[in-house]
Enzyme design. Structure first.
Site, PDB file in Angstrom:
ATOM      1  N   ALA A   1       0.812  -1.211   0.000  1.00 30.05           N
ATOM      2  CA  ALA A   1       0.000   0.000   0.000  1.00 30.05           C
ATOM      3  C   ALA A   1       0.852   1.270   0.000  1.00 30.05           C
ATOM      4  O   ALA A   1       0.611   2.193  -0.782  1.00 30.05           O
ATOM      5  CB  ALA A   1      -0.943  -0.011   1.205  1.00 30.05           C
ATOM      6  N   ILE A   2       1.865   1.312   0.864  1.00 31.62           N
ATOM      7  CA  ILE A   2       2.691   2.514   0.963  1.00 31.62           C
ATOM      8  C   ILE A   2       3.436   2.767  -0.343  1.00 31.62           C
ATOM      9  O   ILE A   2       3.464   3.890  -0.866  1.00 31.62           O
ATOM     10  CB  ILE A   2       3.674   2.408   2.144  1.00 31.62           C
ATOM     11  CG1 ILE A   2       2.915   2.388   3.465  1.00 31.62           C
ATOM     12  CG2 ILE A   2       4.670   3.573   2.130  1.00 31.62           C
ATOM     13  CD1 ILE A   2       3.790   2.097   4.676  1.00 31.62           C
TER      14      ILE A   2
ATOM     15  N   GLU B   1       9.470  -4.912  -7.196  1.00 33.91           N
ATOM     16  CA  GLU B   1       8.799  -5.775  -6.227  1.00 33.91           C
ATOM     17  C   GLU B   1       9.427  -7.159  -6.234  1.00 33.91           C
ATOM     18  O   GLU B   1       9.588  -7.788  -7.282  1.00 33.91           O
ATOM     19  CB  GLU B   1       7.304  -5.875  -6.566  1.00 33.91           C
ATOM     20  CG  GLU B   1       6.535  -6.936  -5.810  1.00 33.91           C
ATOM     21  CD  GLU B   1       6.604  -6.769  -4.295  1.00 33.91           C
ATOM     22  OE1 GLU B   1       6.922  -7.768  -3.605  1.00 33.91           O
ATOM     23  OE2 GLU B   1       6.363  -5.656  -3.797  1.00 33.91           O
TER      24      GLU B   1
ATOM     25  N   ALA C   1       9.932   1.048   0.611  1.00 32.64           N
ATOM     26  CA  ALA C   1       8.612   0.753   1.167  1.00 32.64           C
ATOM     27  C   ALA C   1       8.481  -0.759   1.286  1.00 32.64           C
ATOM     28  O   ALA C   1       7.683  -1.393   0.589  1.00 32.64           O
ATOM     29  CB  ALA C   1       7.523   1.335   0.280  1.00 32.64           C
TER      30      ALA C   1
ATOM     31  N   ASP D   1       0.397  -1.627  15.690  1.00 32.95           N
ATOM     32  CA  ASP D   1       1.491  -2.121  14.855  1.00 32.95           C
ATOM     33  C   ASP D   1       2.545  -2.874  15.657  1.00 32.95           C
ATOM     34  O   ASP D   1       3.371  -3.581  15.082  1.00 32.95           O
ATOM     35  CB  ASP D   1       2.168  -0.957  14.119  1.00 32.95           C
ATOM     36  CG  ASP D   1       1.326  -0.430  12.976  1.00 32.95           C
ATOM     37  OD1 ASP D   1       0.241  -0.982  12.729  1.00 32.95           O
ATOM     38  OD2 ASP D   1       1.747   0.547  12.329  1.00 32.95           O
TER      39      ASP D   1
ATOM     40  N   HIS E   1     -29.960   4.542  -7.018  1.00 26.14           N
ATOM     41  CA  HIS E   1     -29.528   4.824  -8.389  1.00 26.14           C
ATOM     42  C   HIS E   1     -29.589   6.328  -8.636  1.00 26.14           C
ATOM     43  O   HIS E   1     -30.531   6.981  -8.205  1.00 26.14           O
ATOM     44  CB  HIS E   1     -30.437   4.105  -9.378  1.00 26.14           C
ATOM     45  CG  HIS E   1     -30.160   4.436 -10.812  1.00 26.14           C
ATOM     46  ND1 HIS E   1     -29.118   3.870 -11.507  1.00 26.14           N
ATOM     47  CD2 HIS E   1     -30.768   5.301 -11.666  1.00 26.14           C
ATOM     48  CE1 HIS E   1     -29.103   4.349 -12.741  1.00 26.14           C
ATOM     49  NE2 HIS E   1     -30.102   5.220 -12.862  1.00 26.14           N
TER      50      HIS E   1
END
Length: 466
Positions: free
Chosen positions: A184-185, A204, A269, A311, A445
């Site tokens: 995400a970061i 990645e 990240a 965390d 709608h």
């Protein structure tokens, strides 16, 4: 040096800590918070909130360069980076002040300093090496959070190699960036800088970007990012970095080949590390695994009277999970009868890149791995009138159900405003809703939410508009 006795002391004033403190005070406990830096924690001051202010700016920049589709024209569109950063910091400061006000309103005592366990039921508070207070409490909640993980040989220097913190306050706009990590970061910063005009390459290590998301959503995101001009390298590792005068050169190994990439800056990240150091865990029964404190479902550690949330403990590492843990922890301490442990399958995740991504529950692959017989529904943004009217026809809503019971197992979305839409599926999962209730629900709608309905209908081969 003050000496104070409390019912509960919370070490850390982030989204887990300050919420825990407020809930404790509401339940009649004499409560204190110890915070060494910023009330609101990383999330409010250097994470969730200021990054959303930056991403709002980049979204506007994108729209300003897409005015023609709406019938507008503009010349010499530009931005003032200093003002962009200043606004982000002002948003954080405003909310920081709001947290201070909430704690004061609830009569929570705040100690400015570093908190550390100092024996049974004791917390020592220091500031700049000097003692501030010795606190006593029957219940101590550790909410010290986490920090950015680094990689050997790519340690951040604040100048050429950035963490999230430097990436939020650039003094000048880099022309090119390498983002290492596509969680995400990583993709949020990639999205911000790309929409502000920088050339962006994502590296990645896994075989796909956004690896915790459903594979179909990850693939959709990759195609979207590449259409925007991002370069994406998966199954790739940065093996070395050379710092130059005002730029960096990275050696990236992917699929057995090494590539040399040059850019103005690198953003790291690659996850987080729990702040378990220097908080007095030595000599206690508190267990630490992979830099995170181990707790039971009610956030109790193995040390009587010591708890941990946010965390500092297990995944998912999200602010809203930390806040909810704070409430669960404190309500259990208070002896409330209706306290339920968190079901992580009901925690939504949101990523504020362009297009946005949101999800809750099991992915299609996870559901199959669990041995479930499943039904999967999909509905594309291009089939929704509101999405087309907004000029946002790119996106997908995907739902995963148990074929036998109709249980909603997971929902996965990519597109405009899905971070707002996901709460509908989150509520459905919390209420243990089946496809029957969702099918019989009337959605307004024209709204983007109609796609949520259509995706459910599609899982039972009943979609109307696709």
């Amino acid at each position: 040096m003050a000496e104070n006795s409390f019912d509960i002391v919370v070490v850390g004033g982030g989204p887990g800590g300050y919420v825990a403190a407020i809930r404790a005070a509401q339940l009649g406990m004499k409560t204190a918070v110890v915070e060494r830096e910023h009330l609101g924690g990383i999330c409010l001051n250097w994470g969730c909130i200021p990054t959303k202010a930056l991403l709002r700016t980049s979204e506007i920049n994108h729209l300003l360069h897409s005015l023609d589709q709406y019938g507008f024209s503009a010349k010499e569109v530009s931005f003032d980076l200093a003002k962009v950063v200043k606004r982000s910091r002002q948003v954080a400061a405003q909310l920081n002040a709001g947290v201070k006000g909430l704690l004061k309103k609830n009569k929570v005592t705040v100690f400015d300093g570093h908190g550390r366990l100092a024996g049974k039921a004791k917390v020592a508070v220091t500031k700049d090496g000097k003692s501030v207070a010795d606190l006593a409490a029957g219940h101590i909640v550790l909410a010290t959070g986490a920090r950015a993980r680094t990689l050997p040989g790519i340690e951040p220097d604040g100048k050429l190699i950035w963490t999230y913190k430097e990436a939020m306050i650039p003094e000048s706009m880099p022309k090119s960036l390498i983002v290492v990590g596509s969680g995400a970061i990583g993709v949020e910063f990639a999205s911000f800088y790309r929409d502000m005009g920088a050339e962006v390459t994502i590296v990645e290590v896994m075989d796909r970007i956004l690896p915790v998301e459903d594979e179909e959503i990850s693939a959709f995101a990759r195609k979207s990012f590449e259409r925007q001009g991002m370069k994406i390298m998966t199954s790739a590792t940065v093996t070395a970095v050379q710092k130059n005068s005002g730029s960096v050169t990275a050696m990236v190994k992917a699929n057995g080949k090494e590539t040399r990439l040059s850019a103005d800056r690198i953003i790291l990240a690659v996850g987080i590390v729990g702040n378990v150091e220097n908080i007095g865990l030595e000599g206690t029964k508190v267990r630490v695994e992979k830099s995170h404190v181990v707790t039971d479902p009610y956030l109790r550690t193995d040390e009587p009277g010591v708890y941990a949330i946010g965390d500092l403990v297990g995944p998912p590492w999200l602010a809203h999970k930390a806040s909810h843990e704070g409430v669960v922890c404190v309500e259990k301490i208070a002896g409330l009868n209706d306290v339920h442990p968190i079901d992580t399958k009901n925690i939504p995740g949101c990523t504020y890149c362009r297009p946005q991504i949101a999800s809750v529950g099991l992915t299609e692959a996870q559901a199959k791995a669990n041995g479930r017989e499943i039904r999967v529904g999909r509905f594309p943004y291009i089939g929704n009138g509101k999405a087309i009217a907004l000029g946002e026809p790119e996106g997908l809503v995907k739902t995963v159900f148990d074929a036998k019971t109709g249980e909603l197992l997971g929902a996965h979305m990519i597109g405009a405003e899905v971070t707002e839409l996901i709460q509908g599926y989150t509520i459905a999962k919390t209420l243990e809703t089946t496809e029957a209730e969702l099918i019989h629900t009337i959605f307004p709608h024209p709204t983007l939410s109609e796609m949520m309905h259509e995706s459910v209908l599609d899982a039972w081969k009943r979609a109307i508009h696709f």
